[in-house]
Design an enzyme around this catalytic site. Structure first.
Site, PDB file in Angstrom:
ATOM      1  CG  ASP A 123     -92.381 -38.043 -54.353  1.00 10.69           C
ATOM      2  OD1 ASP A 123     -93.005 -38.417 -53.342  1.00 10.69           O
ATOM      3  OD2 ASP A 123     -92.212 -38.760 -55.362  1.00 10.69           O
TER       4      ASP A 123
ATOM      5  CG  HIS B 283     -93.180 -42.350 -55.377  1.00  9.26           C
ATOM      6  ND1 HIS B 283     -93.593 -41.050 -55.569  1.00  9.26           N
ATOM      7  CD2 HIS B 283     -94.222 -43.131 -55.743  1.00  9.26           C
ATOM      8  CE1 HIS B 283     -94.837 -41.046 -56.016  1.00  9.26           C
ATOM      9  NE2 HIS B 283     -95.251 -42.293 -56.135  1.00  9.26           N
TER      10      HIS B 283
HETATM   11 ZN    ZN Z   1     -98.478 -38.687 -56.923  1.00  7.17          ZN
HETATM   12 ZN    ZN Z   2     -97.224 -40.083 -59.837  1.00 10.53          ZN
END
Ligand code: ZN
Ligand code: ZN
Length: 623
Positions: A199, A372
Site C-alpha cells: 500500500d 494508511h
Molecule cells: Zn483501499
Molecule cells: Zn481500505
C-alpha cells in the site's frame, strides 16, 4: 520470460488501483489459473455526467474467465469489494474468501443485486489458510486499518511467497484491541518472500501515522464542551472511529441517532461481529429525538465527503425530512476530504454555517487520522518482509515512485522493483522481475441503467458543455421537403439571434438537398428505393457541423432527424445524432422519434442502436 523453460513465470496484473486511489483489482496468474485479489470501485469525476460507479476495464477477465479459480478479499472498503457484483454479472468466480466483516458487507451487496447464489462466500479468521486452484495457497494475516477485520495476504505460489499488504497502517494501540500480526509477517520474511506488493497511499507523508486512539482525547474535549446538539460525520466504514464516538456518547450521556443507510449497515454488522460493543438503548431513531434535550443528543451521519445524496449534504440543504439545522448545533467533520471532494465538502460546511451551525473541521483539531501507514511504517513493512522483489501498489504515480525510493533506501536494488500502471503484466521468476506486456486497461462506467459507453459519455459531456442543436426534416422520394426543416437549440449560447441561426441552418439543409439531390440518386450506395440516404445524411451532418462551428464558435451536439418518404409510400426513417466537434460523419441512430428528444435514445448505454436503421409504417410517420 521465465529463466527456466519448464517453469512459467508468475504474472501479477493490476487492473485498477494504480495511478489512482480506488477500484483496487489485482490478478495473479500462474500456468492456466487466475487468483483475483479484491475488486473495488472508483468514484466518478465531475465530468462523468450521470455515472454512479467507475470500474476497471475487465476485458482481460472476460476473455480469460475459464482460468478464474477464486478471489481473496483483504478488507471491506468499497475500493476493494464494491466491484464484485459487477464482476459476478459478467463471469463466474467460484469462491470468494475474506475476513468476516468484509464478507458480511459483501453478502449484503450480493443480496441487493440478487447475485448471492452466484458464488460461495466464505469467511476466514486471521492465520486461516485456504487453497485456490492448484497453484495458490493463501494465508490471511491480521493488519490494522481504518476498518476492522483487515488483512495482509501471504500467497504461496509454485515460485515462492507473494505478500500483499492490503491497506494498512501500523497501529500499536488498536481501538478493538486486535493487534497487527507483525510476528507472522516477520516469520515469512525470515523464511524468504519472493515479492511484496504494498500500500503506497501515504508514501509522501514522513514519519509514522498516529494511532486511531490519538483522535479520542480531541473528540472527548468537543463532547465535554458542547452544549447543544452534536452532529458528527465520518466515513461509514470507519468502524473504529464510530466506536470511539459511540463510547464518548455513552460517557457524556448523549443518545445516538444514526442517519444514513451505509452507516446503519456497517454499525449493525460491526455490532454482530463484536467490533462495536454498546447497549441497545444508546440508540434512538431520529424521529424520536425531540424527546431529548439538545445537549443529550448525538447525530451520527454520513456525508463527510459532501456526497450529493448523503444525509449531511441533504441536511445542509435543508432537504432532510426530519433533521433541520438550528442555532446552537455543532457539526464535526471527523474526516478529511479525499482529493477531488474538497469543493463539495467546503460547500457543505458553508451551508451548515449559514443555517447557524458551529462547524468544526480541519487537520489542526486532531479529530481525524489516516488509515494508511506513512514512510516509516512502509520501511518497517519492508524490513519485516524482506522481499526479493517489490511492487508498490494502491496509489497515484508519485506515491508509487516515493514508495520505490523508500524500498531502495532500505536496500532493495532498483532492478528488483517495478513501478507500474494498470494493465501492466508483471512477470516474476525466481531470478527476475520485469514487465512482460500489457492487457487492456482503462475504465468502464456504470449508471443506473447499465454500462455507459465512451461515445455516450462524450455526448453527455458535449451536451453539458455546449448544449444541443436539433434539425428535423421530412423529404419525399424526389428530394422535395414536405415541410421546411425545423431547427431547435437547447442550452446553446448564440452570438447572434437564435432565429438567425435557425434560418441559416434550415437554409443550408435546403440548399444542400436542392443542389446535390441528383448525386445521391445516382450513388452506388443507394438503398432499396434508389436513394443513398446514408450519404445524404452524412453530407447534411458535416455541413451543419461546419456552419455551427463557424457561426457559434462552440460545439453543440448536433442531432439530425431525417425522415424520408419513398415513392412507394414505404418509410425509411433515418435518425442521426452526431457531434459537430469531431466531424465524425458516421452518425448514430438516435431512436424512433423524429424530434429533438431523440438524442436521448442513445443514452441507454447498450450502444446497440449505433449505425442501425429502422423502417416504420407510413401511418406511424404521418401521425
Ligand atoms: Zn483501499
Ligand atoms: Zn481500505
Amino acid at each position: 520470460m521465465s529463466d527456466n523453460v519448464n517453469q512459467p513465470a508468475l504474472k501479477i496484473v493490476p487492473l485498477g488501483g494504480l495511478h489512482e486511489i480506488g477500484k483496487n483489482t489485482c490478478v495473479l496468474e500462474y500456468d492456466d489459473e487466475i487468483l483475483l485479489i479484491d475488486a473495488g470501485i472508483g468514484f466518478p469525476s465531475d465530468d462523468m455526467h450521470g455515472v454512479n460507479v467507475v470500474l476497471p476495464d475487465m476485458t482481460y477477465l472476460r476473455e480469460n474467465r475459464h482460468k478464474i479459480k477464486g478471489m481473496v478479499v483483504t478488507h471491506g472498503h468499497e475500493d476493494h469489494i464494491g466491484g464484485i457484483p459487477y464482476h459476478l454479472k459478467q463471469f463466474d468466480i467460484p469462491v470468494i474468501y475474506g475476513p468476516r466483516l468484509a464478507m458480511a458487507l459483501l453478502h449484503n451487496k450480493l443480496e441487493e443485486a440478487a447475485l448471492s447464489d452466484r458464488t460461495a462466500i466464505k469467511s476466514v479468521l486471521p492465520r486461516d489458510t485456504v487453497r485456490i486452484g492448484r497453484s495458490f495457497f493463501i494465508e490471511f494475516i491480521r493488519n490494522t486499518h481504518s476498518i476492522a477485520d483487515s488483512c495482509c495476504l501471504a500467497i504461496h505460489t509454485p515460485l515462492g511467497v507473494v505478500v500483499h499488504t492490503g491497506d494498512f497502517k501500523i497501529d500499536h494501540t488498536p481501538v478493538d484491541g486486535e493487534h497487527f500480526d507483525l510476528h507472522r509477517l516477520a516469520e515469512h520474511g525470515t523464511k524468504g518472500v519472493l515479492c511484496l506488493l504494498s500500500d503506497s497511499t501515504n508514501a509522501e507523508v514522513p514519519g509514522h501515522t498516529p494511532s486511531e486512539q490519538s483522535v479520542r482525547p480531541n473528540l472527548d474535549r468537543i463532547f465535554a464542551t458542547t452544549n447543544g446538539r452534536l452532529l458528527v460525520t465520518t466515513f461509514a466504514s470507519s468502524i473504529h472511529r464510530v466506536r470511539i464516538l459511540l463510547e464518548l456518547a455513552a460517557k457524556h450521556g448523549r443518545v445516538v441517532s444514526v442517519v444514513g443507510r451505509s452507516m446503519l449497515n456497517t454499525i449493525a454488522h460491526a455490532r454482530n461481529l463484536g467490533y462495536i460493543n454498546c447497549k441497545d438503548d444508546l440508540f434512538v431513531p431520529f424521529k424520536g429525538l425531540n424527546k431529548y434535550p439538545d445537549e443529550k443528543v448525538l447525530i451520527l451521519t454520513t456525508g463527510s465527503q459532501g456526497e450529493p445524496l448523503a444525509a449531511l449534504t441533504r441536511i445542509s440543504r435543508g432537504e432532510h425530512q426530519h433533521i433541520k439545522i438550528r442555532e446552537g448545533d455543532t457539526v464535526v467533520f471527523s474526516a478529511n476530504p479525499i482529493p477531488g471532494n474538497t469543493i463539495a465538502v467546503v460547500n457543505t460546511i458553508d451551508r451548515l454555517m449559514m443555517q447557524g451551525a458551529n462547524v468544526l473541521y480541519g487537520r489542526h483539531l486532531g479529530i481525524h487520522v489516516s488509515g494508511h501507514g506513512s514512510q516509516e511504517d512502509h520501511k518497517l513493512m519492508l524490513a519485516l518482509v524482506k522481499p526479493k522483489f517489490f511492487v508498490p501498489v494502491h496509489g497515484e504515480h508519485r506515491m508509487l515512485v516515493k514508495h520505490a525510493a523508500m524500498a531502495r533506501s532500505v536496500g532493495i536494488p532498483q532492478e528488483n522493483m517495478v513501478v507500474i500502471n494498470n494493465g501492466d503484466i508483471v512477470e516474476v521468476t525466481a531470478d527476475r522481475i520485469g514487465i512482460g506486456g500489457q492487457v487492456p486497461s482503462g475504465i468502464e462506467l456504470v449508471d443506473r441503467s447499465g454500462i455507459v459507453h465512451k461515445e455516450v459519455l462524450r455526448d453527455r459531456q458535449q451536451l453539458a458543455q455546449d448544449g444541443t442543436l436539433v434539425v428535423a426534416a421530412v423529404l419525399d422520394g424526389a428530394g422535395k421537403f414536405l415541410a421546411p426543416p425545423q431547427v431547435s437549440l437547447h442550452g446553446v449560447v448564440t452570438p447572434i439571434a437564435t432565429s438567425a441561426i435557425q434560418s441559416l441552418v434550415a437554409r443550408t439543409v435546403t440548399q444542400l438537398v436542392d443542389n446535390r439531390w441528383s448525386e445521391f440518386v445516382r450513388s452506388s450506395n443507394r438503398g432499396a428505393n434508389g436513394i443513398d440516404w446514408a450519404g445524404l445524411r452524412a453530407e447534411l451532418e458535416s455541413s451543419i457541423q461546419r456552419l455551427v462551428r463557424r457561426e457559434l464558435r462552440s460545439q453543440p451536439l448536433v442531432a439530425l432527424a431525417l425522415t424520408a418518404v419513398g415513392a412507394d409510400a414505404a418509410i425509411e426513417a433515418v435518425n442521426a445524432v452526431d457531434a459537430a466537434a469531431n466531424g465524425n460523419a458516421k452518425g448514430k441512430i438516435a431512436g424512433d422519434s423524429t424530434t429533438g428528444s431523440s438524442a436521448n435514445g442513445d443514452t441507454n448505454g447498450n450502444g446497440k442502436s449505433t449505425g442501425r436503421r429502422r423502417r416504420r409504417s407510413a401511418a406511424m410517420a404521418a401521425s
